[in-house]
Write a protein that holds these residues in place. Structure first.
Motif, PDB file in Angstrom:
ATOM      1  N   MET A 168      42.827  37.520  39.703  1.00 34.54           N
ATOM      2  CA  MET A 168      42.726  37.627  41.266  1.00 34.54           C
ATOM      3  C   MET A 168      43.812  37.056  42.243  1.00 34.54           C
ATOM      4  SD  MET A 168      39.690  39.645  41.781  1.00 34.54           S
ATOM      5  CE  MET A 168      37.718  38.098  41.430  1.00 34.54           C
ATOM      6  N   GLN A 186      40.641  46.883  35.637  1.00 40.30           N
ATOM      7  CA  GLN A 186      40.040  47.558  36.609  1.00 40.30           C
ATOM      8  C   GLN A 186      41.019  48.694  37.301  1.00 40.30           C
ATOM      9  OE1 GLN A 186      35.528  46.013  36.954  1.00 40.30           O
ATOM     10  NE2 GLN A 186      36.193  46.758  39.053  1.00 40.30           N
ATOM     11  N   ASN A 187      39.561  50.006  37.866  1.00 44.96           N
ATOM     12  CA  ASN A 187      40.994  50.355  38.460  1.00 44.96           C
ATOM     13  C   ASN A 187      41.553  51.447  37.561  1.00 44.96           C
ATOM     14  OD1 ASN A 187      38.147  50.833  40.179  1.00 44.96           O
ATOM     15  ND2 ASN A 187      38.510  48.908  41.406  1.00 44.96           N
ATOM     16  N   VAL A 194      34.120  39.934  44.380  1.00 41.20           N
ATOM     17  CA  VAL A 194      34.170  40.936  42.823  1.00 41.20           C
ATOM     18  C   VAL A 194      34.173  39.344  42.408  1.00 41.20           C
ATOM     19  CG1 VAL A 194      35.724  41.127  41.881  1.00 41.20           C
ATOM     20  CG2 VAL A 194      35.926  42.230  44.026  1.00 41.20           C
ATOM     21  N   ASN A 197      38.751  36.314  35.124  1.00 38.47           N
ATOM     22  CA  ASN A 197      38.715  37.418  36.880  1.00 38.47           C
ATOM     23  C   ASN A 197      39.485  36.818  37.956  1.00 38.47           C
ATOM     24  OD1 ASN A 197      38.248  39.097  34.741  1.00 38.47           O
ATOM     25  ND2 ASN A 197      36.533  39.920  35.878  1.00 38.47           N
ATOM     26  N   THR A 242      41.725  43.854  40.709  1.00 34.54           N
ATOM     27  CA  THR A 242      40.695  44.758  40.595  1.00 34.54           C
ATOM     28  C   THR A 242      41.577  44.975  38.820  1.00 34.54           C
ATOM     29  OG1 THR A 242      40.468  46.165  41.741  1.00 34.54           O
ATOM     30  CG2 THR A 242      38.738  45.810  41.382  1.00 34.54           C
ATOM     31  N   ASP A 274      42.890  47.224  45.217  1.00 34.47           N
ATOM     32  CA  ASP A 274      43.165  47.355  44.078  1.00 34.47           C
ATOM     33  C   ASP A 274      44.126  46.647  44.047  1.00 34.47           C
ATOM     34  OD1 ASP A 274      41.452  49.698  45.052  1.00 34.47           O
ATOM     35  OD2 ASP A 274      43.377  49.733  46.679  1.00 34.47           O
TER      36      ASP A 274
END
Length: 621
Positions: free
Chosen positions: A403, A457-458, A377, A399, A452, A449
């Motif tokens: 994370m 995202q997602n 990712v 990002n 992200t 999950d």
């Protein structure tokens, strides 16, 4: 001389036989009368309604509906956004006119003179074919100015003695009018036949805006006098919205300007798939403006001119045309769901700070990607940002660092606070068609999950969800229900209901809010949101660059959300550009430019003055 004797009057007595006959006759008559009375009572009891209707049907009756006037929709300062204008149908009473032969031709002449669309032969044909009808519509929906000349003729017995005033009358009704055309179209909505609101406030407040029809009852009695009873109509109530026409106009102007500039920019077509913006008060949930592009004309909402060619429209089925219209009428800010991207990062950080899983002094090393469950990712910077603090991670929109924060926060805390912030739930805004969005449930969320989701995202959400939750981040943690109406008045202007701000919950503490605002201020002053900065104003905000599905197509939804001023914010502005028509879409500057231009115009209008030193901008030679 003898006196003459007076003759005695002889009273004859009925014989017993005669008396018996009289008694029998009396009894017979009495029985007949009793029987007749009984029969009448029986008829009244069993068939009274039937005979009453027969009698009434033989009298000359007149019954007319008195239409109510649908309530207005006005902006926060009373400017009319939607109103009902009276119009008139021309009604011919053939029965009355046919009973007055001398009036027929003069009345026809007056009608054709005042209403050029009418033809004398057509009126004569109606008089013949509908001789007994008392309700024949000659013309519809005429303004009062148009019918006025004929009304004057009817009242001028001296010059027009044979223009029959009883044979032609005007049926009043109302049509909906929108003085600003397409302004706030999806927000205001429009009315279909029968005063049924379609989309927007017209739909959500339909029963409030509608009134109750009245009726005039009357009949000609035996003396040919007209007797009538009137039950007055009850007009609908007026909706006073939180929308400000001036702010709404500025927002729509900037969205239209962007799309005009980028139409046919990289490919043939409009400047974006969707462009939308909203402006709200973070201190009470009031919506000042809400707009999306393209828009439509409220006075002619089914007109597809400008959207498709005549040939394309001709080739559409009714179902296809309706689907297309529904897309145009859609209020993007409330009904459209999307992956929000990096505008979610402040919420992730707030979750960590509020749960104590983040202290605020952590550092993270960004090398450009994270490997999670065998999947790579990537960060926005493929080469990495290096060492990042929490503040710098937000400023750089990193990002990788987010994370890593999600690992500390954990699934339980993250999913709990997603719901505390209102994601996956309707906000309860007073507009129709609101969507919930789509979240992972706690027991379904995997490590990938969670990672992200931490940078937007997602999972799916709506603009109104993000703006309402963001308002709570910068106002000290208070989550107000967003709303579009602040007051309801009756037709005489009396206030029926004041709609007060509703504080639904507290999302975070004031301490967490203050810390976040420090980070968001730095993001606008020195980070990825510098383009949105309004010269002379303290402000904070966050950018978003969300890669859409399928990822391989390299299409993006870019955004900016921000607030002004830094202390005690009075405005939140949120702008989205869905697939800008450029070769490289992954730049939030498109949304930032729109947001800055909106703020530059509305801040002075709202008497919000510069609170920082103006920076002199050097012009390039």
């Amino acid at each position: 001389m003898r006196r003459r004797r007076k003759k005695r009057k002889i009273i004859q007595k009925f014989s017993k036989k005669m008396q018996k006959k009289l008694i029998v006759m009396f009894l017979v008559v009495t029985v007949l009368l009793v029987g007749l009375i009984g029969r009448l009572m029986y008829i009244e009891y069993t068939s009274g309604d039937k005979y009453e209707k027969i009698v009434l049907s033989q009298q000359e009756y007149d019954s007319r509906i008195i239409p109510y006037q649908r309530g207005d929709i006005v902006d926060t300062k009373g400017t009319i956004l939607a109103t009902s204008v009276d119009v008139y149908n021309v009604i011919l009473d053939c029965k009355v006119l046919n009973q007055n032969k001398d009036d027929i031709e003069p009345t026809i002449l007056a009608l054709t003179t005042c209403f050029p669309d009418l033809k004398a032969e057509d009126i004569r044909q109606k008089l013949t074919e509908n001789a007994a009808s008392q309700y024949v519509v000659l013309l519809k929906k005429l303004p009062y100015d148009t019918i006025q000349p004929f009304v004057e003729m009817q009242g001028d017995d001296k010059n027009y003695p044979n223009v029959n005033s009883d044979a032609v009358w005007f049926e009043k009704e109302y049509i909906r009018s929108y003085p600003y055309g397409s302004l706030a179209a999806s927000l205001v909505g429009f009315v279909s036949g029968g005063n049924v609101g379609t989309v927007g406030m017209e739909n959500y407040y339909n029963s409030t805006l509608n009134g109750i029809n009245g009726r005039q009852y009357g009949y000609l009695n035996s003396d040919n006098n007209f007797e009538k009873t009137i039950k007055e109509a009850k007009d609908g109530d007026t909706i006073v919205s939180t929308v400000d026409v001036n702010i709404q106009s500025v927002v729509e102007e900037k969205l239209a300007k962007f799309n005009e500039e980028y139409t046919n920019g990289y490919i043939e077509g409009s400047g974006s798939k969707h462009t939308a913006a909203l402006v709200m008060n973070p201190q009470n949930g009031e919506i000042y403006a809400m707009a999306n592009f393209p828009t439509f004309d409220l006075n002619d909402p089914r007109n597809l001119t400008g959207y498709v060619t005549p040939e394309e429209e001709a080739g559409m089925t009714e179902e296809e045309k309706m689907d297309f219209l529904n897309e145009i009428w859609e209020n993007f800010c409330v009904t459209y769901t999307y992956e929000p991207g990096s505008t979610i990062k402040p919420f992730t950080i707030a979750t960590g700070l509020e749960t104590g899983t983040l202290r605020g002094d952590e550092t993270y090393y960004c090398d450009g990607l994270e490997v999670i469950s065998g999947s790579e990712v990537h960060c926005v910077s493929r080469v990495g940002h290096g060492m990042e603090t929490i503040q710098k991670a937000l400023m750089d929109s990193c990002n990788d660092a987010l994370m890593q924060m999600s690992y500390s926060i954990g699934v339980d805390n993250f999913t709990t606070y997603q719901k505390i912030f209102g994601f996956g739930q309707k906000t309860g805004i007073d507009l129709p068609g609101e969507e919930r969005g789509l979240l992972f449930e706690k027991d379904q969320m995997r490590a990938l999950d969670l990672a992200t989701n931490s940078f937007g995202q997602n999972f799916n959400c709506t603009m109104i969800q993000v703006a309402s939750a963001f308002s709570s981040l910068v106002n000290g943690g208070k989550y107000y229900q967003p709303h579009i109406v602040k007051k309801i008045e009756d037709s005489n202007g009396n206030v029926i209901e004041n709609i007060k701000p509703v504080l639904l919950k507290e999302t975070i503490s004031e301490e967490t809010s203050d810390m976040l605002k420090t980070y968001l201020y730095a993001t606008v002053s020195e980070g990825t949101a510098k383009t949105a900065k309004v010269n002379g104003y303290s402000m904070g905000g966050k950018t978003g660059t969300a890669q859409k599905l399928p990822r391989a197509n390299k299409t993006y939804l870019v955004s900016f959300i921000g607030y002004v001023p830094q202390e005690n914010p009075q405005l939140v502005v949120y702008v989205i550009v869905d697939e800008p028509n450029v070769e490289e879409q992954a730049h939030s500057t498109y949304a930032q430019n729109i947001a800055r231009e909106i703020l530059e115009e509305i801040l002075p209008y709202m008497n919000l003055y510069p609170d920082e030193e103006l920076v002199r901008i050097r012009m390039k030679n």
